[in-house]
Design an enzyme around this catalytic site. Structure first.
Site, PDB file in Angstrom:
ATOM      1  N   GLU B 138      44.515  38.532  -5.039  1.00 48.50           N
ATOM      2  CA  GLU B 138      43.828  37.894  -3.922  1.00 48.50           C
ATOM      3  C   GLU B 138      44.412  36.498  -3.745  1.00 48.50           C
ATOM      4  O   GLU B 138      44.492  35.713  -4.694  1.00 48.50           O
ATOM      5  CB  GLU B 138      42.321  37.824  -4.215  1.00 48.50           C
ATOM      6  CG  GLU B 138      41.545  37.328  -3.020  1.00 48.50           C
ATOM      7  CD  GLU B 138      40.024  37.515  -3.192  1.00 48.50           C
ATOM      8  OE1 GLU B 138      39.610  38.471  -3.883  1.00 48.50           O
ATOM      9  OE2 GLU B 138      39.275  36.699  -2.624  1.00 48.50           O
ATOM     10  N   ARG B 139      44.840  36.197  -2.512  1.00 56.16           N
ATOM     11  CA  ARG B 139      45.490  34.913  -2.214  1.00 56.16           C
ATOM     12  C   ARG B 139      46.746  34.697  -3.055  1.00 56.16           C
ATOM     13  O   ARG B 139      47.065  33.569  -3.437  1.00 56.16           O
ATOM     14  CB  ARG B 139      44.528  33.731  -2.408  1.00 56.16           C
ATOM     15  CG  ARG B 139      43.176  33.893  -1.747  1.00 56.16           C
ATOM     16  CD  ARG B 139      43.267  34.176  -0.289  1.00 56.16           C
ATOM     17  NE  ARG B 139      41.953  34.538   0.291  1.00 56.16           N
ATOM     18  CZ  ARG B 139      41.815  35.029   1.514  1.00 56.16           C
ATOM     19  NH1 ARG B 139      42.872  35.266   2.277  1.00 56.16           N
ATOM     20  NH2 ARG B 139      40.631  35.321   1.977  1.00 56.16           N
ATOM     21  N   ASN B 182      36.534  37.855  -8.213  1.00 58.81           N
ATOM     22  CA  ASN B 182      35.895  39.052  -7.662  1.00 58.81           C
ATOM     23  C   ASN B 182      36.269  40.186  -8.607  1.00 58.81           C
ATOM     24  O   ASN B 182      37.216  40.921  -8.376  1.00 58.81           O
ATOM     25  CB  ASN B 182      36.384  39.321  -6.235  1.00 58.81           C
ATOM     26  CG  ASN B 182      35.929  38.233  -5.275  1.00 58.81           C
ATOM     27  OD1 ASN B 182      34.798  37.774  -5.327  1.00 58.81           O
ATOM     28  ND2 ASN B 182      36.843  37.798  -4.416  1.00 58.81           N
ATOM     29  N   GLU B 263      29.562  35.536  -1.801  1.00 62.02           N
ATOM     30  CA  GLU B 263      30.404  36.405  -0.991  1.00 62.02           C
ATOM     31  C   GLU B 263      30.299  37.870  -1.402  1.00 62.02           C
ATOM     32  O   GLU B 263      31.295  38.558  -1.597  1.00 62.02           O
ATOM     33  CB  GLU B 263      31.869  35.943  -1.055  1.00 62.02           C
ATOM     34  CG  GLU B 263      32.061  34.542  -0.475  1.00 62.02           C
ATOM     35  CD  GLU B 263      33.522  34.090  -0.442  1.00 62.02           C
ATOM     36  OE1 GLU B 263      33.880  33.410   0.527  1.00 62.02           O
ATOM     37  OE2 GLU B 263      34.266  34.422  -1.365  1.00 62.02           O
ATOM     38  N   ARG B 302      30.688  29.573 -11.613  1.00 59.11           N
ATOM     39  CA  ARG B 302      31.219  28.935 -10.401  1.00 59.11           C
ATOM     40  C   ARG B 302      30.113  28.496  -9.436  1.00 59.11           C
ATOM     41  O   ARG B 302      29.146  29.229  -9.211  1.00 59.11           O
ATOM     42  CB  ARG B 302      32.195  29.876  -9.682  1.00 59.11           C
ATOM     43  CG  ARG B 302      33.457  30.112 -10.507  1.00 59.11           C
ATOM     44  CD  ARG B 302      34.367  31.101  -9.834  1.00 59.11           C
ATOM     45  NE  ARG B 302      35.283  30.507  -8.876  1.00 59.11           N
ATOM     46  CZ  ARG B 302      35.382  30.858  -7.606  1.00 59.11           C
ATOM     47  NH1 ARG B 302      34.582  31.779  -7.098  1.00 59.11           N
ATOM     48  NH2 ARG B 302      36.282  30.307  -6.813  1.00 59.11           N
ATOM     49  N   ARG B 315      27.036  24.914   5.328  1.00 55.19           N
ATOM     50  CA  ARG B 315      27.657  25.573   4.179  1.00 55.19           C
ATOM     51  C   ARG B 315      28.084  24.593   3.088  1.00 55.19           C
ATOM     52  O   ARG B 315      27.959  24.892   1.904  1.00 55.19           O
ATOM     53  CB  ARG B 315      28.867  26.387   4.657  1.00 55.19           C
ATOM     54  CG  ARG B 315      29.662  27.001   3.514  1.00 55.19           C
ATOM     55  CD  ARG B 315      30.663  28.018   3.987  1.00 55.19           C
ATOM     56  NE  ARG B 315      31.718  28.226   2.996  1.00 55.19           N
ATOM     57  CZ  ARG B 315      32.803  28.941   3.194  1.00 55.19           C
ATOM     58  NH1 ARG B 315      32.988  29.558   4.349  1.00 55.19           N
ATOM     59  NH2 ARG B 315      33.708  29.081   2.247  1.00 55.19           N
ATOM     60  N   ASP B 344      36.315  24.899   0.996  1.00 55.01           N
ATOM     61  CA  ASP B 344      37.142  25.959   0.426  1.00 55.01           C
ATOM     62  C   ASP B 344      38.634  25.645   0.508  1.00 55.01           C
ATOM     63  O   ASP B 344      39.348  26.255   1.299  1.00 55.01           O
ATOM     64  CB  ASP B 344      36.843  27.280   1.143  1.00 55.01           C
ATOM     65  CG  ASP B 344      37.464  28.468   0.427  1.00 55.01           C
ATOM     66  OD1 ASP B 344      37.926  28.282  -0.721  1.00 55.01           O
ATOM     67  OD2 ASP B 344      37.483  29.563   1.000  1.00 55.01           O
ATOM     68  N   GLU B 366      37.774  23.075 -10.100  1.00 52.25           N
ATOM     69  CA  GLU B 366      38.664  24.185  -9.777  1.00 52.25           C
ATOM     70  C   GLU B 366      39.607  23.724  -8.664  1.00 52.25           C
ATOM     71  O   GLU B 366      39.162  23.418  -7.552  1.00 52.25           O
ATOM     72  CB  GLU B 366      37.836  25.396  -9.322  1.00 52.25           C
ATOM     73  CG  GLU B 366      38.654  26.632  -9.002  1.00 52.25           C
ATOM     74  CD  GLU B 366      37.768  27.831  -8.632  1.00 52.25           C
ATOM     75  OE1 GLU B 366      36.865  28.184  -9.428  1.00 52.25           O
ATOM     76  OE2 GLU B 366      37.975  28.401  -7.544  1.00 52.25           O
ATOM     77  N   GLU B 372      46.638  28.844  -0.415  1.00 50.24           N
ATOM     78  CA  GLU B 372      45.939  29.706   0.528  1.00 50.24           C
ATOM     79  C   GLU B 372      45.859  29.116   1.937  1.00 50.24           C
ATOM     80  O   GLU B 372      46.151  29.796   2.919  1.00 50.24           O
ATOM     81  CB  GLU B 372      44.513  29.988   0.009  1.00 50.24           C
ATOM     82  CG  GLU B 372      43.673  30.803   0.973  1.00 50.24           C
ATOM     83  CD  GLU B 372      42.263  31.081   0.430  1.00 50.24           C
ATOM     84  OE1 GLU B 372      41.985  30.668  -0.713  1.00 50.24           O
ATOM     85  OE2 GLU B 372      41.462  31.709   1.142  1.00 50.24           O
ATOM     86  N   HIS B 482      39.104  24.491   8.463  1.00 47.37           N
ATOM     87  CA  HIS B 482      38.804  25.912   8.584  1.00 47.37           C
ATOM     88  C   HIS B 482      38.963  26.446  10.007  1.00 47.37           C
ATOM     89  O   HIS B 482      38.143  27.235  10.479  1.00 47.37           O
ATOM     90  CB  HIS B 482      37.392  26.213   8.085  1.00 47.37           C
ATOM     91  CG  HIS B 482      37.331  27.504   7.300  1.00 47.37           C
ATOM     92  ND1 HIS B 482      37.894  28.670   7.758  1.00 47.37           N
ATOM     93  CD2 HIS B 482      36.794  27.797   6.093  1.00 47.37           C
ATOM     94  CE1 HIS B 482      37.695  29.627   6.871  1.00 47.37           C
ATOM     95  NE2 HIS B 482      37.047  29.121   5.839  1.00 47.37           N
ATOM     96  N   TRP B 505      32.274  31.772   8.725  1.00 49.00           N
ATOM     97  CA  TRP B 505      33.682  32.165   8.635  1.00 49.00           C
ATOM     98  C   TRP B 505      34.421  31.878   9.951  1.00 49.00           C
ATOM     99  O   TRP B 505      35.611  32.117  10.048  1.00 49.00           O
ATOM    100  CB  TRP B 505      33.811  33.670   8.312  1.00 49.00           C
ATOM    101  CG  TRP B 505      33.360  34.016   6.920  1.00 49.00           C
ATOM    102  CD1 TRP B 505      32.745  33.207   6.018  1.00 49.00           C
ATOM    103  CD2 TRP B 505      33.499  35.293   6.258  1.00 49.00           C
ATOM    104  NE1 TRP B 505      32.475  33.874   4.848  1.00 49.00           N
ATOM    105  CE2 TRP B 505      32.929  35.169   4.972  1.00 49.00           C
ATOM    106  CE3 TRP B 505      34.031  36.533   6.638  1.00 49.00           C
ATOM    107  CZ2 TRP B 505      32.890  36.217   4.053  1.00 49.00           C
ATOM    108  CZ3 TRP B 505      33.993  37.595   5.725  1.00 49.00           C
ATOM    109  CH2 TRP B 505      33.429  37.426   4.444  1.00 49.00           C
TER     110      TRP B 505
END
Lengths: 636, 636
Positions: B138-139, B182, B263, B302, B315, B344, B366, B372, B482, B505
């Site tokens: 992922e990414r 995930n 998520e 997290r 958010r 993010d 983190e 990304e 974003h 999103w």
């Protein structure tokens, strides 16, 4: 009523126009009307100084004093609010200096509280106008002539010429050549001389002398003699008579500027006489004409000569070949006037070796304010950094004067591009003090012409300072030269070749690109143009390893794969420079468009903005055309 | 014969490949094979240090000494050619430091002649791999996982994992989370745990501990319990048993990383339990499992949580809303792991207020190494300046550790873009010493990875240092965030809105452009996200006049005509930044293409060159799409 309305309309227009259309140049002074100005003497010149201070100086009083113990030049001393000078002109220059330094947040070299003295480096600080009598201007990009044209124009121009005089006086210019070096014989006819007299009368109080360009064959062209041979007695006599006529009309007439035996102009060479024969005859005639006036006339004889006696020789060598043997043979009042570079006002040239080789005759440097080869009035290119470079190579102390080919025309803002005004301004400031930095002049000009806002001045000073190198980059980096489109000298034509043109007008002659490389071998193994420089410079240029890279292709034919000092190949380096040049125009426009609008009145902002958009496009054309053409020789 | 030929072919390939394909990263050491290395003790770790020095240290001898009077961490002291450390790992890190500083023309912070001591700022210096068990990442933008995938891949990877371990050890990384946050429940099944054991065995001598991401509902998903409720005894028991199994296989197993109720991931919230309930249950289980091993396990929980308990709230506020009330309720071996920014991994975010609000629970930051939202492996964007900014806002001394989301995959050069290696390298160096400057790290990396040529290092250091701000400029200047294309997060989609997607999103949620202006009002008059910051910062951000302009649209909805500090309007400023961003990509590519080729081997030069060409295009797309879209709201 209708009349009233249209009067109102005209008044509004005038107000809007005079608001901010660039016509005021760097003289956007706000009337204060409070200073009491004391003078011991009155005269036309002193009165101007007095009036300017009375109107614009924002202080209680100013004293103007003449002091004949000071050095005998146009200099001045400012001590507090007292201006002292040897000459009346010095008081005028001092008055403008006081006003300049009093501008809010002025970036003045001298704090006004402290006394300082300032003297001009050059006795001769001249503009050269390449104006034709029909009103057109050779290499003029800001409309027609302010001096010449139809009768109507001339009548309207009295006020304009006064403004012109004031602008020049404010930066120290003290002479002007009113007509094109490709001169018409008609210039010396009585009706035109009377016009010159009128102009001279307007300029005189501003300490500006008039000079004229002359056609060497004038008497013959006017059918008053059968020849123009300078050693022919009837010819010499004609010139003496003409000089007398001139001095009767204009007792302080400065002298002649002569382009002879150059690009089709007549000259002493037509009779197998030397330049010295021609210049001396004119010098004698002027001396005779000026007798009794107290004026010491001069002849400025241009060294821009090629394709005559030394036809076929590397063009950049011909001036030295022609004039070196004559050095010492000129009258004391003849001055040789030479362009800064040996070719022709390119974005970058080495200095002309005439300045090394002519040591017994006075020299003048001819600089070009109008940007013939530097984007004309469409590109923002500040020329002072180029002139700064020149004065690093050529010691100003060895020069008698400087002449600047003017960029002035009838357009409302005088110069076409608002930023081209900076080149006129900078020329004047450097003619007074060639040790001023281009950067300090830019700051001063921005402050006076736009605003003293530090953000604006800082940002635009940087852009102005970068602009000339950017122009070199997108037009002709690394010593490339003269790859312009024919005739109009705007845009690229690296593949330019015309069989019916002199080879020295063709781009291919200058870049000599082929499969092996590019550049003109002027080293000792080539045309040995380097041999015309003083020994330490000649050695530097001759050796490809020590030759400054920004002149590399001027002096050497260099393989495409040649390693530059930073290790990139020549071809890579060429591409790099062209790209950086284009990127600069985009960056500069981005700043002007998005960050500078707030500081600048609408009209001037918009007019500059349009030009910068065009400059981007033209820069891209230069890059794309040149890289495509040169790239066709490179094995990839 | 055929066999011989193909062997030859393979050898040639290998030689070419190992020549310069980027696989060696910054470890392009030349064997010297001359140093005699003295040690008092041998161990797997000390042996690696010894072998590296014996092979690569270009000096006569090196002494490795353990000294238990030194501080009990991974630090080392270098005095001449003696390396001293409290731990074996310290000797290993000291060995790599000695080799690094011995590089020709090294830009070393410490002259090697003088003794110096170096200690890591953080106890936990971890990579997080978002690798899935099927081998996808992922990414991830550099090929498939080096850890997971089909059986064949895994067998081939033993050497690769050793190289991975060595590269990480050389920059001080001491832990790695092997799988995606995930997480698949399968991760904890015995066959996979045996794989983890194999990997751990390879990493252990390099002082790298393994950690695993876990799916909170694992026991239920594996159908071994009926619930995943952390307060259910069967669940807690299952985790204890699992922990025991793990510690039997891997006695120094580091612990779990958990993404819960975020998520779509399961978590304690599914049973109305708190994050503390969930984290503490796991912490207890790990403690029980580790008993007798001497290992002190941790749970990294997290804070990247939104759309759950505080759905509908801004958010960027939800993490604090969720975790602040739980601060103090966690076991001592639970650490909260929070992304540097509250949203993010955007090109620029303010720091996350979690670091201000969580004071009783240990924190980890983190950071995302894989780009990304910063051009992925296609843009040259050096991230260290961004992390430098973060550490100016968040005191490193308040952090227990840092985790970097890795950019590593099966591509020959590990990271896709050769310059993306620099982000892995910089993360490691900053994890050891967050006070190192981004600039000094860039210099060090360039020297080790390419060449020590000063021209190259100087030029590329400058480009690297400028690159992140350039990316902000061409993607999302002035605090925009974003506005990426959905899902893949590459390219612009400022008009992005999908009714079937969570509003958070959708780009339009973030920029809120309308006729009046643009930006997200998070001031005290808006969502009051500013209120989550420590008071002096909150005041700064809350006031539009003091809010840093590079975060303006993050915190304020601002009229298009708003005057920026430099006096330009917001809309002008936006255009300015987008244009400058694009110009930078063109400038950077021009330099790389024409000036850097000589310093870089052909393959790496070409691979970077292609990407830079693409970066230009993508930057132009960003500018053109965003300015067109936003411009449609602006009255011109």
């Amino acid at each position: 009523m209708k009349k009233l309305l249209s009067l109102l309309f005209i008044t509004c227009l005038a107000l809007t126009a005079s608001a901010e259309d660039g016509h005021q140049l760097w003289l956007r002074l706000q009337p204060a009307n409070k200073a009491k100005v004391t003078t011991e003497k009155t005269s036309a010149t002193i009165n101007i100084a007095k009036q300017e201070l009375e109107k614009y100086y924002n202080g209680e009083q100013v004293t103007l004093k003449l002091d004949n113990t000071m050095a005998d030049d146009d200099g001045y001393r400012i001590s507090g609010t007292t201006i002292t000078a040897r000459r009346e002109a010095g008081l005028l220059y001092g008055a403008y200096a006081l006003l300049r330094n009093a501008q809010p947040s002025a970036i003045s070299p001298q704090p006004s509280a402290i006394a300082y003295e300032s003297h001009p480096a050059f006795e001769l600080r001249l503009l050269n106008h390449w104006d034709n009598l029909d009103g057109t201007i050779e290499r003029g990009y800001a409309g027609k002539s302010i001096f010449w044209g139809n009768e109507e124009l001339r009548l309207k121009n009295e006020e304009l010429i006064t403004e012109y005089a004031r602008a020049n006086a404010s930066i120290g210019i003290n002479g002007t050549v009113l007509n094109n070096v490709n001169a018409s014989p008609k210039m010396l006819t009585t009706p035109y001389l009377k016009e010159v007299q009128r102009i001279a009368n307007i300029l005189r109080p501003y300490n500006i002398r008039v000079y004229l360009s002359i056609n060497f064959a004038t008497p013959m062209a006017l059918k008053e003699t059968k020849t123009a041979d300078p050693l022919d007695k009837t010819v010499a006599k004609w010139w003496q008579k003409k000089a007398k006529e001139i001095y009767k009309l204009i007792p302080d007439f400065g002298g002649f500027l002569v382009k002879a035996n150059s690009e089709g102009q007549p000259g002493p060479g037509d009779y197998k006489r030397s330049h010295a024969d021609g210049a001396n005859m004119l010098a004698d005639a002027l001396n005779a004409g000026a007798k009794g006036t107290g004026t010491q006339p001069i002849v400025m004889w241009r060294c821009f000569v090629y394709g005559a006696n030394h036809k076929g020789e590397d063009r950049v060598k011909q001036a030295v070949s022609e004039f070196k043997p004559l050095d010492g043979a000129f009258r004391p009042n003849v001055i040789l006037q030479t362009k800064n570079g040996p070719l022709d006002f390119q974005p970058r040239e080495p200095y002309s070796p005439v300045f090394d080789q002519i040591t017994k005759t006075p020299n003048m440097a001819e600089l070009q304010i109008t940007q013939e080869y530097l984007g004309q009035s469409r590109h923002l290119v500040y020329l002072a950094p180029m002139w700064e470079e020149f004065f690093k190579d050529v010691n100003p102390q060895k020069l008698k004067g400087v002449a600047g080919v003017a960029n002035i025309g009838l357009e409302r803002n005088w110069c076409g591009h608002h930023f081209s005004q900076a080149n006129w301004y900078a020329f004047g400031r450097l003619a007074w003090n060639p040790l001023m930095t281009a950067e300090s002049i830019a700051k001063e000009w921005l402050l006076l012409t736009f605003t003293g806002n530090p953000q604006f001045v800082r940002t635009m000073t940087q852009l102005m300072m970068e602009s000339r190198e950017a122009c070199v980059n997108y037009m002709m980096p690394l010593g490339l030269h003269h790859i312009f489109k024919f005739d109009h000298h705007y845009g690229p034509e690296p593949n330019g070749f015309k069989a019916n043109y002199p080879l020295e007008w063709c781009p291919v002659y200058y870049h000599k690109a082929d499969k092996n490389g590019i550049g003109f071998d002027r080293s000792s193994k080539g045309t040995d143009a380097v041999g015309q420089y003083r020994p330490e410079v000649a050695r530097l240029y001759d050796n490809i390893k020590t030759c400054p890279e920004n002149l590399l292709l001027w002096f050497h034919h260099v393989p495409w794969t040649y390693r530059m000092k930073d290790g990139s190949t020549l071809w890579e380096s060429l591409q790099y420079h062209y790209n950086e040049g284009v990127l600069w125009t985009e960056h500069a426009h981005n700043i002007w468009h998005n960050k500078m609008r707030q500081y600048v009145d609408k009209q001037r902002w918009q007019e500059v903005d349009w030009r910068m958009e065009h400059q981007e496009k033209n820069a891209r054309e230069w890059r794309d055309v040149c890289l495509k053409y040169f790239g066709s020789f490179v094995e990839q």
